[in-house]
Design an enzyme around this catalytic site. Structure first.
Site, PDB file in Angstrom:
ATOM      1  N   THR A  13       0.830  -1.225   0.000  1.00  0.00           N
ATOM      2  CA  THR A  13       0.000   0.000   0.000  1.00  0.00           C
ATOM      3  C   THR A  13       0.856   1.265   0.000  1.00  0.00           C
ATOM      4  O   THR A  13       0.324   2.366  -0.121  1.00  0.00           O
ATOM      5  CB  THR A  13      -0.904   0.021   1.249  1.00  0.00           C
ATOM      6  OG1 THR A  13      -0.065  -0.164   2.403  1.00  0.00           O
ATOM      7  CG2 THR A  13      -1.953  -1.075   1.203  1.00  0.00           C
ATOM      8  N   SER A  42      -4.474  -2.330   6.699  1.00  0.00           N
ATOM      9  CA  SER A  42      -4.861  -2.321   5.277  1.00  0.00           C
ATOM     10  C   SER A  42      -5.476  -3.634   4.807  1.00  0.00           C
ATOM     11  O   SER A  42      -5.862  -3.737   3.632  1.00  0.00           O
ATOM     12  CB  SER A  42      -3.640  -2.053   4.404  1.00  0.00           C
ATOM     13  OG  SER A  42      -2.955  -0.927   4.850  1.00  0.00           O
ATOM     14  N   ARG A 101      21.381  -4.158   4.722  1.00  0.00           N
ATOM     15  CA  ARG A 101      22.347  -3.744   3.692  1.00  0.00           C
ATOM     16  C   ARG A 101      23.800  -3.984   4.064  1.00  0.00           C
ATOM     17  O   ARG A 101      24.607  -4.363   3.214  1.00  0.00           O
ATOM     18  CB  ARG A 101      22.164  -2.260   3.367  1.00  0.00           C
ATOM     19  CG  ARG A 101      20.907  -1.992   2.591  1.00  0.00           C
ATOM     20  CD  ARG A 101      20.835  -0.533   2.200  1.00  0.00           C
ATOM     21  NE  ARG A 101      19.498  -0.214   1.731  1.00  0.00           N
ATOM     22  CZ  ARG A 101      18.927   0.971   1.893  1.00  0.00           C
ATOM     23  NH1 ARG A 101      19.575   1.953   2.504  1.00  0.00           N
ATOM     24  NH2 ARG A 101      17.724   1.179   1.432  1.00  0.00           N
ATOM     25  N   CYS A 130      18.407   4.724  -2.275  1.00  0.00           N
ATOM     26  CA  CYS A 130      18.060   5.333  -3.574  1.00  0.00           C
ATOM     27  C   CYS A 130      19.176   6.231  -4.121  1.00  0.00           C
ATOM     28  O   CYS A 130      19.507   6.181  -5.303  1.00  0.00           O
ATOM     29  CB  CYS A 130      16.759   6.123  -3.441  1.00  0.00           C
ATOM     30  SG  CYS A 130      16.658   7.117  -1.951  1.00  0.00           S
ATOM     31  N   SER A 158       9.201  11.924  -1.867  1.00  0.00           N
ATOM     32  CA  SER A 158       8.705  10.544  -2.007  1.00  0.00           C
ATOM     33  C   SER A 158       9.673   9.555  -1.382  1.00  0.00           C
ATOM     34  O   SER A 158       9.283   8.427  -1.071  1.00  0.00           O
ATOM     35  CB  SER A 158       8.458  10.201  -3.477  1.00  0.00           C
ATOM     36  OG  SER A 158       9.575  10.578  -4.252  1.00  0.00           O
ATOM     37  N   LYS A 212      25.151   6.096   4.668  1.00  0.00           N
ATOM     38  CA  LYS A 212      24.721   4.986   3.799  1.00  0.00           C
ATOM     39  C   LYS A 212      25.429   5.113   2.453  1.00  0.00           C
ATOM     40  O   LYS A 212      25.884   4.123   1.884  1.00  0.00           O
ATOM     41  CB  LYS A 212      23.207   5.044   3.560  1.00  0.00           C
ATOM     42  CG  LYS A 212      22.344   4.565   4.712  1.00  0.00           C
ATOM     43  CD  LYS A 212      20.861   4.777   4.350  1.00  0.00           C
ATOM     44  CE  LYS A 212      19.986   4.747   5.583  1.00  0.00           C
ATOM     45  NZ  LYS A 212      18.611   5.246   5.297  1.00  0.00           N
ATOM     46  N   HIS A 240      15.429  12.272  -7.431  1.00  0.00           N
ATOM     47  CA  HIS A 240      16.576  12.767  -6.673  1.00  0.00           C
ATOM     48  C   HIS A 240      17.613  13.321  -7.659  1.00  0.00           C
ATOM     49  O   HIS A 240      17.899  12.695  -8.683  1.00  0.00           O
ATOM     50  CB  HIS A 240      17.256  11.640  -5.883  1.00  0.00           C
ATOM     51  CG  HIS A 240      16.497  11.149  -4.691  1.00  0.00           C
ATOM     52  ND1 HIS A 240      15.298  11.668  -4.282  1.00  0.00           N
ATOM     53  CD2 HIS A 240      16.805  10.162  -3.810  1.00  0.00           C
ATOM     54  CE1 HIS A 240      14.890  11.022  -3.191  1.00  0.00           C
ATOM     55  NE2 HIS A 240      15.787  10.106  -2.885  1.00  0.00           N
ATOM     56  N   ASN A 313      13.643   8.346  -7.850  1.00  0.00           N
ATOM     57  CA  ASN A 313      14.053   7.642  -6.624  1.00  0.00           C
ATOM     58  C   ASN A 313      13.124   6.501  -6.275  1.00  0.00           C
ATOM     59  O   ASN A 313      13.545   5.517  -5.659  1.00  0.00           O
ATOM     60  CB  ASN A 313      14.105   8.634  -5.453  1.00  0.00           C
ATOM     61  CG  ASN A 313      12.796   9.379  -5.275  1.00  0.00           C
ATOM     62  OD1 ASN A 313      12.357  10.076  -6.200  1.00  0.00           O
ATOM     63  ND2 ASN A 313      12.170   9.241  -4.136  1.00  0.00           N
TER      64      ASN A 313
HETATM   65  P1  A2P Z   1       0.034   0.073   5.838  1.00  0.00           P
HETATM   66  O1  A2P Z   1      -0.457   0.925   4.682  1.00  0.00           O
HETATM   67  O2  A2P Z   1      -0.921  -1.032   6.163  1.00  0.00           O
HETATM   68  O3  A2P Z   1       0.504   0.865   7.020  1.00  0.00           O
HETATM   69  P2  A2P Z   1       5.314   4.150   2.962  1.00  0.00           P
HETATM   70  O4  A2P Z   1       6.806   3.947   2.918  1.00  0.00           O
HETATM   71  O5  A2P Z   1       4.792   4.754   1.682  1.00  0.00           O
HETATM   72  O6  A2P Z   1       4.868   4.855   4.192  1.00  0.00           O
HETATM   73  O7  A2P Z   1       4.691   2.667   3.042  1.00  0.00           O
HETATM   74  C1  A2P Z   1       5.005   1.766   4.054  1.00  0.00           C
HETATM   75  C2  A2P Z   1       4.405   0.403   3.730  1.00  0.00           C
HETATM   76  O8  A2P Z   1       4.796  -0.513   4.769  1.00  0.00           O
HETATM   77  C3  A2P Z   1       2.879   0.399   3.724  1.00  0.00           C
HETATM   78  O9  A2P Z   1       2.441  -0.527   2.766  1.00  0.00           O
HETATM   79  C4  A2P Z   1       2.571  -0.094   5.129  1.00  0.00           C
HETATM   80  O10 A2P Z   1       1.307  -0.725   5.262  1.00  0.00           O
HETATM   81  C5  A2P Z   1       3.654  -1.129   5.307  1.00  0.00           C
HETATM   82  N1  A2P Z   1       3.874  -1.447   6.724  1.00  0.00           N
HETATM   83  C6  A2P Z   1       4.217  -0.617   7.729  1.00  0.00           C
HETATM   84  N2  A2P Z   1       4.307  -1.285   8.907  1.00  0.00           N
HETATM   85  C7  A2P Z   1       3.990  -2.572   8.635  1.00  0.00           C
HETATM   86  C8  A2P Z   1       3.894  -3.773   9.405  1.00  0.00           C
HETATM   87  N3  A2P Z   1       4.154  -3.779  10.714  1.00  0.00           N
HETATM   88  N4  A2P Z   1       3.539  -4.910   8.786  1.00  0.00           N
HETATM   89  C9  A2P Z   1       3.278  -4.923   7.469  1.00  0.00           C
HETATM   90  N5  A2P Z   1       3.365  -3.835   6.663  1.00  0.00           N
HETATM   91  C10 A2P Z   1       3.709  -2.675   7.241  1.00  0.00           C
END
Ligand code: A2P
Length: 344
Positions: A13, A42, A101, A130, A158, A212, A240, A313
């Site tokens: 997501t 989600s 990494r 990135c 982003s 990094k 970037h 990026n």
């Molecule tokens: P969710 O949307 O359910 O929070 P971004 O880097 O754009 O913020 O996205 C982070 C991604 O990592 C999202 O899909 C988020 O899901 C997911 N995420 C964050 N914490 C967890 C977790 N504990 N378990 C699974 N997915 C996670």
């Protein structure tokens, strides 16, 4: 399709996760099934996959059975907790977080730079930062003679994920509507501002993002290159940009560098100062290549060049590079985990 190949995107997501699904679809990655995972928040929602949608499933330790490759972009702590379970279930992980990494057991790979490091992997492969990816795609073809590198980055919001994109949009709207913008994601306002601060500060007063770039360059390209970085967040949504100064042992002229770079995989040279042509973040957004321009000899130093390097990026800096690693794994017949218990 003869053989079954199940691929998962973890963090589906998020800004990078969505781009990973798009990249898998656009490049016709030969998966027989693609599964989408995110947090419990989600579960049950849908994410686009080509003309279809995938129902997001909650990430749990036992979901990896039957999955061949899992591409993670859900933050370091999620990778730390779940990637070992994936590897234990025989699923090869390509992880976009910084968690693995610098772990000696995990190859850190940019396919144009060091694909051979995938050989003998133990189940977890790390996707680099990135800013490091785009720098090394451009540096690899001219690296033989490089001794010292000084880099300043101009990084899009982003890179902070969906919440970074939302913060810049919200603050911009607030300012145009005479409202005081709130800083939820960055310590200071990012709209109409420039922040010399990405990730946390370390003991040596560099940020983690800056170190990094140093450490990952040493692991992937050459431990002897002396690198120093200043990483800056700018109010740009995607792309970037980097100003890179390289000092070489032997003289490399700007003209020679232009020829070498124009033949390098994954690189496009955009460099015609007389026509005001140089790489721009807005042009790189949505593109696969790394764009290099402003190639010129450093007049303050005998054997040095200045370059301006720009890439998307979220795409080459994250999703595309991870999918290219998965493609390389297939090409090299490396989609298996030899020692599944290694990380538990
Ligand atoms: P969710 O949307 O359910 O929070 P971004 O880097 O754009 O913020 O996205 C982070 C991604 O990592 C999202 O899909 C988020 O899901 C997911 N995420 C964050 N914490 C967890 C977790 N504990 N378990 C699974 N997915 C996670």
């Amino acid at each position: 399709m003869s053989k079954k190949l199940t691929v998962a995107v973890v963090g589906a997501t998020g800004a990078v996760g969505r781009e990973m699904l798009k990249t898998l679809h656009d490049r016709q990655f030969p998966a027989t099934e693609v599964r989408a995972f995110a947090s419990a928040r989600s579960a049950g929602t849908k994410v686009p996959f080509g003309d279809d949608e995938l129902v997001v499933q909650e990430l749990k330790e036992d979901v990896f059975e039957g999955i061949d490759i899992a591409i993670f972009s859900a933050g370091g702590s999620t990778s730390e907790k779940f990637a070992p379970h994936a590897a234990h279930a025989g699923c090869v992980v390509v992880d976009n977080s910084s968690q693995w990494r610098m772990d000696d057991r995990c190859p850190l790979v940019v396919p144009e730079v060091n694909p051979e490091h995938l050989e003998g992997h133990q189940g977890i492969i790390a996707n680099p930062n990135c800013s490091t990816i785009q720098m090394l795609v451009a540096l690899k073809p001219i690296h033989d003679a490089v001794g010292i590198m000084v880099v300043s980055t101009y990084q899009a919001v982003s890179g902070t994920g969906q919440k970074g994109l939302e913060e810049l949009e919200r603050q911009t709207r607030d300012l145009f509507n005479m409202r005081e913008p709130e800083n939820k994601v960055y310590p200071y306002r990012i709209a109409f501002n420039v922040l010399p601060h990405i990730d946390v500060f370390l003991e040596n007063d560099y940020t983690k993002e800056e170190m990094k770039m140093v450490n990952e360059t040493h692991k992937m390209l050459d431990p002897n290159i002396r690198v120093t970085a200043t990483c800056v967040r700018v109010p740009v949504f995607y792309g970037h940009s980097e100003s890179v100064n390289i000092e070489t042992e032997k003289k490399l002229t700007a003209a020679e560098a232009r020829v070498i770079l124009s033949q390098a995989p994954g690189v496009q040279v955009v460099d015609n100062p007389r026509a005001n042509l140089y790489p721009l973040a807005v042009d790189a957004a949505g593109e696969d290549d790394v764009f290099v321009g402003r190639i010129r000899e450093d007049e303050s130093c005998d054997n040095a060049l200045n370059l301006w390097i720009v890439a998307d990026n979220v795409r080459k800096g994250a999703a595309l590079n991870a999918v290219q690693i998965a493609e390389e794994l297939l090409k090299r017949d490396l989609v298996s985990v030899v020692n599944p218990g290694m990380f538990l």
